[in-house]
Design a protein around this motif. Structure first.
Motif, PDB file in Angstrom:
ATOM      1  N   HIS A  28      37.993  48.424  31.062  1.00 59.76           N
ATOM      2  CA  HIS A  28      37.305  47.162  31.309  1.00 59.76           C
ATOM      3  C   HIS A  28      37.973  46.426  32.457  1.00 59.76           C
ATOM      4  N   TRP A  29      37.273  45.445  33.002  1.00 55.01           N
ATOM      5  CA  TRP A  29      37.788  44.667  34.124  1.00 55.01           C
ATOM      6  C   TRP A  29      37.029  43.342  34.164  1.00 55.01           C
ATOM      7  N   ASP A  30      37.538  42.397  34.959  1.00 59.59           N
ATOM      8  CA  ASP A  30      36.893  41.097  35.104  1.00 59.59           C
ATOM      9  C   ASP A  30      35.891  41.127  36.247  1.00 59.59           C
ATOM     10  N   LYS A  31      34.717  40.587  35.995  1.00 58.06           N
ATOM     11  CA  LYS A  31      33.712  40.484  37.049  1.00 58.06           C
ATOM     12  C   LYS A  31      34.098  39.363  38.005  1.00 58.06           C
ATOM     13  N   PRO A  32      33.650  39.421  39.252  1.00 56.11           N
ATOM     14  CA  PRO A  32      33.996  38.367  40.219  1.00 56.11           C
ATOM     15  C   PRO A  32      33.375  37.032  39.831  1.00 56.11           C
TER      16      PRO A  32
END
Length: 256
Positions: A28-32
């Motif tokens: 998972h990752w953070d969206k801009p």
């Protein structure tokens, strides 16, 4: 009911995909732009839903949290409004309170809706004019009649006096992470109200809105208006759902 049957069918498949990743430390990752996290499961579910639903209803528009917004949806009579996984933070953390929020809107009005929670084996569903169900059984909101007896799903910051021109109501506060789940819990009478004053993305609330209203609950935005869906900005002016007998008193606190 054909549209509802379609949503129920793909919701099961979405749940199977999500559970394959659930509690497996999914990437998972953070969206801009501080839009929150996204996981590989969100994207895999979204790809399946877009493929299945657009193939079944090619003339329907498409609005999803995990797809680029196509302005052509604004010219469509009917539009899918989809959150592949509502409550991604809970999903990533391995908690059960995540949902697939699936809706179809016709000319701004939601006509079919499913909130499927595979980790909790709960499926809330509704079609316009046909009532709402949980796992196939009819549901209804609570019959609480006074705010001091009501228990609401609302984040603590939302109880600040600045949000309440008519005064902070004497509600007992609780919380769940998914907006779709919160709305569904009002629909089946587990809680008496759900409140958020922040602008709400349509994909978070469209399905839950119809499930609430078809169950018999009241739904309105922070201006006291009925939300309209498939809007250009894809956001509502907050979202409030409540048991019908406390609607007027709660609205008085909201609007002053």
């Amino acid at each position: 009911m054909r549209d509802l049957d379609l949503l129920l069918d793909v919701a099961e498949e979405a749940g199977d995909i999500a559970l394959k990743h659930f509690q497996q430390d999914p990437e998972h990752w953070d969206k801009p732009g501080e839009q929150g996290p996204v996981s590989v499961a969100d994207l895999e579910v979204n790809r399946m839903l877009e493929y299945r639903l657009q193939a079944a209803r090619p003339d329907y528009g498409w609005l999803s949290e995990e797809s680029p917004d196509d302005p052509e949806r604004l010219d469509c009579e009917r539009t899918f409004i989809i959150d592949p996984i509502d409550g991604t933070r809970s999903f990533i953390a391995g908690h059960e309170n995540f949902a697939h929020s699936l809706a179809i809107a016709k000319n701004g009005v939601v006509t079919a809706a499913v909130v499927h929670m595979p980790a909790k084996t709960l499926t809330f569903a509704a079609a316009l004019g046909c009532g709402a169900t949980l796992n196939g059984e009819p549901i209804a909101p609570s019959r609480v009649a006074t705010l001091d007896q009501a228990e609401a799903l609302v984040a603590k910051p939302m109880m600040e006096p600045s949000y309440w021109p008519g005064g902070v109501p004497p509600l007992r506060r609780n919380f769940r992470s998914s907006l779709a789940y919160r709305l569904s819990l009002v629909a089946n009478g587990r809680f008496d109200a759900m409140i958020t004053f922040r602008p709400a993305w349509e994909w978070d609330v469209a399905a839950g809105d119809l499930i609430c209203t078809e169950a018999g609950a009241s739904v309105f935005d922070t201006k006291g208006q009925v939300p309209v869906y498939n809007s250009r900005g894809a956001k509502t002016a907050g979202m409030i759902a409540c048991a019908p007998r406390i609607r007027d008193s709660l609205l008085a606190h909201v609007t002053g």
